[in-house]
Write a protein that holds these residues in place. Structure first.
Motif, PDB file in Angstrom:
ATOM      1  N   ILE A  39      46.787  57.782  64.982  1.00  0.00           N
ATOM      2  CA  ILE A  39      47.634  58.556  63.947  1.00  0.00           C
ATOM      3  C   ILE A  39      49.092  58.040  64.147  1.00  0.00           C
ATOM      4  O   ILE A  39      49.600  57.988  62.921  1.00  0.00           O
ATOM      5  CB  ILE A  39      47.591  59.783  64.704  1.00  0.00           C
ATOM      6  N   GLU A  40      49.541  57.524  65.196  1.00  0.00           N
ATOM      7  CA  GLU A  40      51.046  57.197  65.092  1.00  0.00           C
ATOM      8  C   GLU A  40      50.977  55.926  64.070  1.00  0.00           C
ATOM      9  O   GLU A  40      51.903  55.621  63.488  1.00  0.00           O
ATOM     10  CB  GLU A  40      51.471  56.707  66.522  1.00  0.00           C
ATOM     11  N   SER A  41      50.220  54.957  64.249  1.00  0.00           N
ATOM     12  CA  SER A  41      50.254  53.752  63.473  1.00  0.00           C
ATOM     13  C   SER A  41      49.886  53.981  61.869  1.00  0.00           C
ATOM     14  O   SER A  41      50.490  53.359  61.021  1.00  0.00           O
ATOM     15  CB  SER A  41      49.108  52.855  63.996  1.00  0.00           C
ATOM     16  N   PHE A  42      49.022  55.061  61.695  1.00  0.00           N
ATOM     17  CA  PHE A  42      48.782  55.614  60.340  1.00  0.00           C
ATOM     18  C   PHE A  42      50.201  56.124  59.749  1.00  0.00           C
ATOM     19  O   PHE A  42      50.559  55.803  58.589  1.00  0.00           O
ATOM     20  CB  PHE A  42      47.777  56.626  60.092  1.00  0.00           C
ATOM     21  N   LEU A  43      51.027  57.002  60.464  1.00  0.00           N
ATOM     22  CA  LEU A  43      51.917  57.633  60.008  1.00  0.00           C
ATOM     23  C   LEU A  43      53.231  56.622  59.902  1.00  0.00           C
ATOM     24  O   LEU A  43      53.872  56.616  59.015  1.00  0.00           O
ATOM     25  CB  LEU A  43      52.466  58.861  60.772  1.00  0.00           C
TER      26      LEU A  43
ATOM     27  N   SER B  51      38.813  60.028  63.792  1.00  0.00           N
ATOM     28  CA  SER B  51      39.701  59.041  63.755  1.00  0.00           C
ATOM     29  C   SER B  51      40.072  58.753  62.540  1.00  0.00           C
ATOM     30  O   SER B  51      39.525  57.650  61.906  1.00  0.00           O
ATOM     31  CB  SER B  51      38.937  57.846  64.597  1.00  0.00           C
ATOM     32  N   ARG B  52      40.896  59.360  61.744  1.00  0.00           N
ATOM     33  CA  ARG B  52      41.281  59.140  60.467  1.00  0.00           C
ATOM     34  C   ARG B  52      42.722  59.610  60.261  1.00  0.00           C
ATOM     35  O   ARG B  52      43.280  60.514  60.981  1.00  0.00           O
ATOM     36  CB  ARG B  52      40.415  59.805  59.488  1.00  0.00           C
ATOM     37  N   GLY B  53      43.586  59.031  59.323  1.00  0.00           N
ATOM     38  CA  GLY B  53      44.828  59.093  58.849  1.00  0.00           C
ATOM     39  C   GLY B  53      44.993  60.393  57.851  1.00  0.00           C
ATOM     40  O   GLY B  53      43.835  60.560  57.255  1.00  0.00           O
ATOM     41  N   THR B  54      45.909  61.262  58.317  1.00  0.00           N
ATOM     42  CA  THR B  54      46.206  62.489  57.284  1.00  0.00           C
ATOM     43  C   THR B  54      47.641  62.526  57.238  1.00  0.00           C
ATOM     44  O   THR B  54      48.363  62.454  58.282  1.00  0.00           O
ATOM     45  CB  THR B  54      45.459  63.780  57.657  1.00  0.00           C
ATOM     46  N   GLU B  55      48.282  62.773  56.026  1.00  0.00           N
ATOM     47  CA  GLU B  55      49.471  62.974  55.698  1.00  0.00           C
ATOM     48  C   GLU B  55      49.916  64.352  55.692  1.00  0.00           C
ATOM     49  O   GLU B  55      51.149  64.650  55.793  1.00  0.00           O
ATOM     50  CB  GLU B  55      50.051  62.040  54.905  1.00  0.00           C
TER      51      GLU B  55
END
Lengths: 104, 198
Positions: A39-43, B51-55
């Motif tokens: 999550i940190e790396s995505f953000l 395990s996925r990104g979300t903004e």
């Protein structure tokens, strides 16, 4: 094209099931630490786009329209009356099909 | 995963909070005690480890009167948040009252952000009425019943939505109310069988 999409989705769903089984099999500290890294790396990478609010709103407008259309259709949806003996989460019921227990 | 799921309370102890969790918890703390809310959408699956990104994070609150919204607006501004949508509080209220969403982020940032909306359907009202408290050690956040979340994700139907539905099903299938899940799927006109749900 459509078959490709279906095949890819099937493969993704297999991975999602596999991953869910792994999450269930380990303590919360284990999966959540790994998830935090992702999550940190995505953000971090999302922040690198450095968009202003207006540009960002333009970028997400297509997705917002899709959800707004789906939600507009829901306005006509009526839920059946809740019967007195229906298993409701807020009733604090435990056991049986209402499910009280451990996912571990 | 160690989860205790009883009635309207779901305990998820020992989770190492990520940036998204902290963002959500800070935001909902400002809503607490002022307006009932429920966090819906992709973040619910992320909260439970997907395990996925979300903004962005979808948050539903009950429909507020104009003066109530002004107080909430002030509360959020004082808390360090701003609204990405142009227009002052009156314009933002009009958007919400028309059933649109407005986005809120921490000052100086765009991502992550909250998509805030007023409850606008019976399902939204149901989510608020039957919300489940997810307790993370000394913090908590309210989400809809998992059964409704799964059915709604299937209803949205995008690949990521279906993946979220399958993830929640796999995680909670031993704990869910099968009749309730069936009822939501029927109401929304979706089927879970093609994905092994239900």
């Amino acid at each position: 094209m459509e078959l490709d999409r279906e095949r890819r989705l099937r493969e993704r769903l297999e991975f999602v099931r596999f991953y869910a089984r792994w999450v269930k099999s380990v303590p919360n500290e284990v999966w959540s630490k790994q998830q935090a890294v992702l999550i940190e790396s995505f953000l971090d990478s999302a922040r690198n786009f450095a968009l202003g609010p207006d540009e960002y709103l333009r970028m997400v407008s297509f997705r917002e329209r899709r959800v707004a259309e789906a939600e507009a259709r829901l306005k006509g949806v009526r839920l059946p009356e809740e019967s007195a003996n229906e298993c409701s989460r807020s009733s604090g019921s435990q056991g049986g099909s209402c499910g009280a227990g451990q996912a571990a | 995963m160690e989860i205790t799921y009883r009635g309207d309370r779901l305990e998820l102890k020992g989770k190492a909070l990520n940036h998204m969790d902290r963002f959500v918890l800070s935001f909902v703390r400002l809503l607490e005690g002022y307006v009932d809310y429920v966090v819906v959408g992709g973040y619910v699956a992320v909260l439970f480890g997907r395990s996925r990104g979300t903004e962005d994070v979808d948050v539903i609150i009950r429909r507020l009167e104009h003066d109530e919204f002004l107080i909430l607006h002030d509360r959020l501004r004082r808390g360090g948040y701003y609204f990405l949508n142009p227009g002052g509080p009156d314009g933002l209220y009009r958007m919400l009252a028309e059933g649109l969403r407005v986005r809120v982020a921490l000052e100086g940032t765009v991502i992550p952000n909250v998509e805030l909306k007023f409850a606008s359907s019976e399902l939204d009202e149901y989510s608020l009425r039957h919300r489940v408290a997810v307790v993370l050690d000394d913090e908590h956040v309210y989400v809809p019943p998992i059964e409704l979340q799964i059915a709604y994700k299937l209803y949205l139907g995008g690949d990521k939505d279906v993946e979220d539905a399958v993830y929640l099903w796999e995680l909670f299938k031993e704990n869910l109310d099968a009749r309730l899940l069936r009822r939501f799927m029927d109401v929304l006109g979706v089927r879970g069988e093609p994905y092994g749900i239900g």
